[in-house]
Design a protein around this motif. Structure first.
Motif, PDB file in Angstrom:
ATOM      1  N   LEU A  28      11.382  -0.750   6.855  1.00  9.68           N
ATOM      2  CA  LEU A  28      10.071  -0.524   6.263  1.00  9.68           C
ATOM      3  C   LEU A  28       9.073  -1.566   6.754  1.00  9.68           C
ATOM      4  O   LEU A  28       9.410  -2.734   6.902  1.00  9.68           O
ATOM      5  CB  LEU A  28      10.145  -0.577   4.735  1.00  9.68           C
ATOM      6  N   GLU A  30       4.300  -0.392   3.993  1.00  7.39           N
ATOM      7  CA  GLU A  30       5.151   0.507   3.213  1.00  7.39           C
ATOM      8  C   GLU A  30       5.762  -0.212   2.012  1.00  7.39           C
ATOM      9  O   GLU A  30       5.845   0.347   0.915  1.00  7.39           O
ATOM     10  CB  GLU A  30       6.259   1.085   4.092  1.00  7.39           C
ATOM     11  N   GLU A  43       4.957   0.782  -1.879  1.00 11.18           N
ATOM     12  CA  GLU A  43       6.030   1.123  -2.816  1.00 11.18           C
ATOM     13  C   GLU A  43       6.014   0.182  -4.020  1.00 11.18           C
ATOM     14  O   GLU A  43       6.237   0.616  -5.157  1.00 11.18           O
ATOM     15  CB  GLU A  43       7.389   1.087  -2.114  1.00 11.18           C
TER      16      GLU A  43
END
Length: 168
Positions: free
Chosen positions: A122, A126, A130
């Protein structure tokens, strides 16, 4: 080590390697008890299933071995080395690192534990997205997400022990 060696290594030598994957005694015991494994898929299945029913104390114990997202793990331990590799996508952008640090503080205030995510592959963006999304979760939902992230990390790290790339 390959699977053949994994099956043959004495428990007392393999136990610390498995604990580096996931520091939950019951998980380690279940993986050890399943030996010998016919193939990596069978090993992965046992490890995956064993990680699906962690209780709260096991989750807390496992979380204690994980640094905050964006913090570099110190030391020469296997766990620290793996954590540095897994968080490679965080990068050095000071703005993103500051946003992750702020998000970590908000998460810890909201949920009372470190934000955990399977960071392998990731990007920093990202990870941050999240983190922000999960801040909107209720406690029950987030507890389930954390268990699933621990499971994914444990299985991926187990693949490192047996020199196999395992997808979760």
């Amino acid at each position: 080590m390959d699977l053949r060696a994994f099956n043959a290594v004495p428990d007392e030598r393999l136990r610390p390697m498995l604990a580096a994957c996931c520091d939950v005694d019951r998980w380690v015991d279940r993986v050890l008890a399943g030996r010998p494994y016919d193939d990596v898929a069978a090993l992965t299945e046992v490890a995956d299933q064993a990680a699906r029913d962690f209780d709260e104390s096991e989750v807390e114990r496992a979380l204690a071995a994980h640094p905050r997202i964006g913090d570099r793990a110190d030391g020469e331990s296997t766990e620290a080395s793996w954590s540095r590799d897994e968080q490679a996508g965080v990068g050095e952008d000071t703005g993103v690192r500051a946003a992750l640090a702020q998000g970590n503080r908000e998460y810890e205030q909201r949920f009372g534990r470190v934000f955990l995510i399977c960071a392998t592959g990731l990007s920093a963006g990202e990870l941050l997205a999240e983190l922000r999304r999960r801040l909107g979760n209720d406690e029950t939902t987030e507890r389930g997400v954390v268990r699933d992230e621990l499971r994914k990390i444990a299985v991926l790290r187990l693949g490192k022990v047996v020199d196999q790339e395992i997808s979760v």
